[in-house]
Enzyme design. Structure first.
Site, PDB file in Angstrom:
ATOM      1  N   TRP A 123       0.843  -1.153   0.083  1.00 30.12           N
ATOM      2  CA  TRP A 123       0.096   0.160   0.133  1.00 30.12           C
ATOM      3  C   TRP A 123       0.829   1.270  -0.091  1.00 30.12           C
ATOM      4  O   TRP A 123       0.711   1.921  -0.915  1.00 30.12           O
ATOM      5  CB  TRP A 123      -0.891   0.075   1.373  1.00 30.12           C
ATOM      6  CG  TRP A 123      -1.584   1.251   1.614  1.00 30.12           C
ATOM      7  CD1 TRP A 123      -2.192   2.099   0.652  1.00 30.12           C
ATOM      8  CD2 TRP A 123      -2.124   1.733   2.811  1.00 30.12           C
ATOM      9  NE1 TRP A 123      -2.539   3.292   1.381  1.00 30.12           N
ATOM     10  CE2 TRP A 123      -2.703   3.042   2.611  1.00 30.12           C
ATOM     11  CE3 TRP A 123      -1.839   1.238   4.098  1.00 30.12           C
ATOM     12  CZ2 TRP A 123      -3.031   3.823   3.695  1.00 30.12           C
ATOM     13  CZ3 TRP A 123      -2.212   2.100   5.177  1.00 30.12           C
ATOM     14  CH2 TRP A 123      -2.924   3.406   5.037  1.00 30.12           C
ATOM     15  N   TYR A 139      -3.399   2.132  -5.496  1.00 26.49           N
ATOM     16  CA  TYR A 139      -1.986   2.492  -4.598  1.00 26.49           C
ATOM     17  C   TYR A 139      -1.098   2.832  -5.641  1.00 26.49           C
ATOM     18  O   TYR A 139      -0.817   2.574  -6.745  1.00 26.49           O
ATOM     19  CB  TYR A 139      -1.506   1.091  -4.232  1.00 26.49           C
ATOM     20  CG  TYR A 139      -2.313   0.381  -3.160  1.00 26.49           C
ATOM     21  CD1 TYR A 139      -3.188   0.980  -2.443  1.00 26.49           C
ATOM     22  CD2 TYR A 139      -2.130  -0.781  -2.684  1.00 26.49           C
ATOM     23  CE1 TYR A 139      -4.035   0.575  -1.449  1.00 26.49           C
ATOM     24  CE2 TYR A 139      -2.791  -1.447  -1.642  1.00 26.49           C
ATOM     25  CZ  TYR A 139      -3.802  -0.786  -1.124  1.00 26.49           C
ATOM     26  OH  TYR A 139      -4.484  -1.638  -0.160  1.00 26.49           O
ATOM     27  N   SER A 154      -3.023  -3.122   8.841  1.00 22.99           N
ATOM     28  CA  SER A 154      -2.536  -2.351   9.931  1.00 22.99           C
ATOM     29  C   SER A 154      -2.480  -3.220  10.938  1.00 22.99           C
ATOM     30  O   SER A 154      -2.903  -2.760  12.303  1.00 22.99           O
ATOM     31  CB  SER A 154      -3.033  -1.048   9.966  1.00 22.99           C
ATOM     32  OG  SER A 154      -2.511  -0.218  10.901  1.00 22.99           O
TER      33      SER A 154
END
Length: 336
Positions: A22, A55, A207
């Site tokens: 990302w 991205y 994340s």
């Protein structure tokens, strides 16, 4: 080596540590370094790779495709996504309309240098397109062999149920959801995870280190480390801001002795924590340097005992976000 887990109730396996590009490829690191990091991932046993057309405005897909040239296609699991705009942001360049989905999958395959992707994901829910249109487009892409499996990202429990039912009617499966999830961001636990378990869907979580905060490198009352994600707008600095409060950073520091007790680094502890959730098929990790992956993959196969998990919960309970209502605020209500 990295362990594999089934994705949903399908027969498809992915590496529980999956490489995501990302904020690194074509943004945070130079192309040669990005390619070297992908090769290191392969050397370490990671065979699953996650990207998206948006991205670096398509460049991340191109770099991943370049990095994987020459690899045995059947030994790789490649994921990409559709929703956000690429290019000039025209009237039909965003969302999950049939037009945008078909133009996006064709563009992604071209950039990746592939005939098909293993998993094609709706990057967000599209409130402006009838979900029947979206699911029919995905069904046609599966039948054309351009994607083997379909997933979504950041959908609510209700959206998952509706999408899953339509997919079943159209004779294909929704196998996964890709939400944010970490020991600091637990909003999927109350509704999304139980719903997914009932539907036979897995989570591919992004994340797991809360944008790096759970690494412990951000210290309360101290300047942000030079060159860190928090100081680089190209590296997603806006996403980390909510975690940089002193009370959060102080709570995270309480995890250091727990990581030492488990014989893990702080990043390994954070990744291992999300993998204790049986509904999580994979944790997405990125890297700006190959050696970072050497640390991350050691979280694969780790079992954290109940006392340690309880101590982590106690340390982070005052600052962890758990409200399931947060899942309703992720997808934009309009495309503009």
């Amino acid at each position: 080596m990295v362990n594999y887990r089934y994705l949903g109730n399908s027969g498809f396996k992915v590496t529980e540590i999956t490489y995501g590009n990302w904020v690194t490829h074509a943004s945070q690191v130079e192309n040669d370094a990005a390619i070297a990091t992908v090769h290191k991932a392969l050397d370490l046993g990671i065979t699953s790779f996650d990207t998206a057309d948006t991205y670096a405005n398509t460049a991340a897909e191109s770099i991943l495709g370049e990095a994987l040239k020459g690899q045995r296609r059947e030994s790789l699991e490649i994921f990409t996504k559709v929703y956000w705009p690429t290019g000039p942001k025209g009237a039909n360049d965003t969302g999950l309309s049939r037009k945008h989905i078909f133009e996006s999958i064709n563009g992604s395959l071209n950039r990746l240098g592939l005939d098909y992707v293993d998993l094609y994901q709706a990057h967000r829910y599209d409130y402006e397109t009838p979900i029947e249109e979206t699911m029919q487009a995905f069904a046609d892409i599966v039948r054309q062999g351009k994607a083997l499996y379909i997933g979504v990202s950041e959908w609510t429990a209700e959206q998952l149920r509706e999408g899953h039912a339509l997919a079943k009617q159209m004779n294909f499966q929704l196998v996964s959801n890709q939400p944010q999830y970490s020991a600091l961001w637990r909003v999927i636990e109350n509704k999304v995870v139980p719903t997914s378990e009932g539907l036979g869907m897995s989570q591919i979580v992004w994340s797991p280190m809360a944008q790096g905060v759970l690494s412990g490198k951000y210290l309360p009352g101290q300047p942000l480390p030079a060159g860190s994600r928090a100081t680089d707008d190209k590296s997603g600095a806006q996403f980390i801001k909510s975690f940089l409060r002193d009370e959060v950073l102080e709570a995270v520091q309480k995890l250091k002795p727990l990581a030492e007790q488990a014989g893990l680094t702080m990043p390994q502890l954070a990744i291992a924590w999300v993998l204790q959730n049986k509904n999580v098929a994979a944790a997405l990790v990125g890297a700006s340097r190959p050696e970072q992956l050497e640390d991350s993959v050691k979280a694969s196969g780790v079992t954290l005992d109940a006392d340690l998990l309880e101590a982590m919960d106690a340390a982070l309970a005052p600052v962890a976000i758990t409200d399931p209502e947060e899942t309703y605020s992720v997808s934009p209500k309009t495309r503009v």
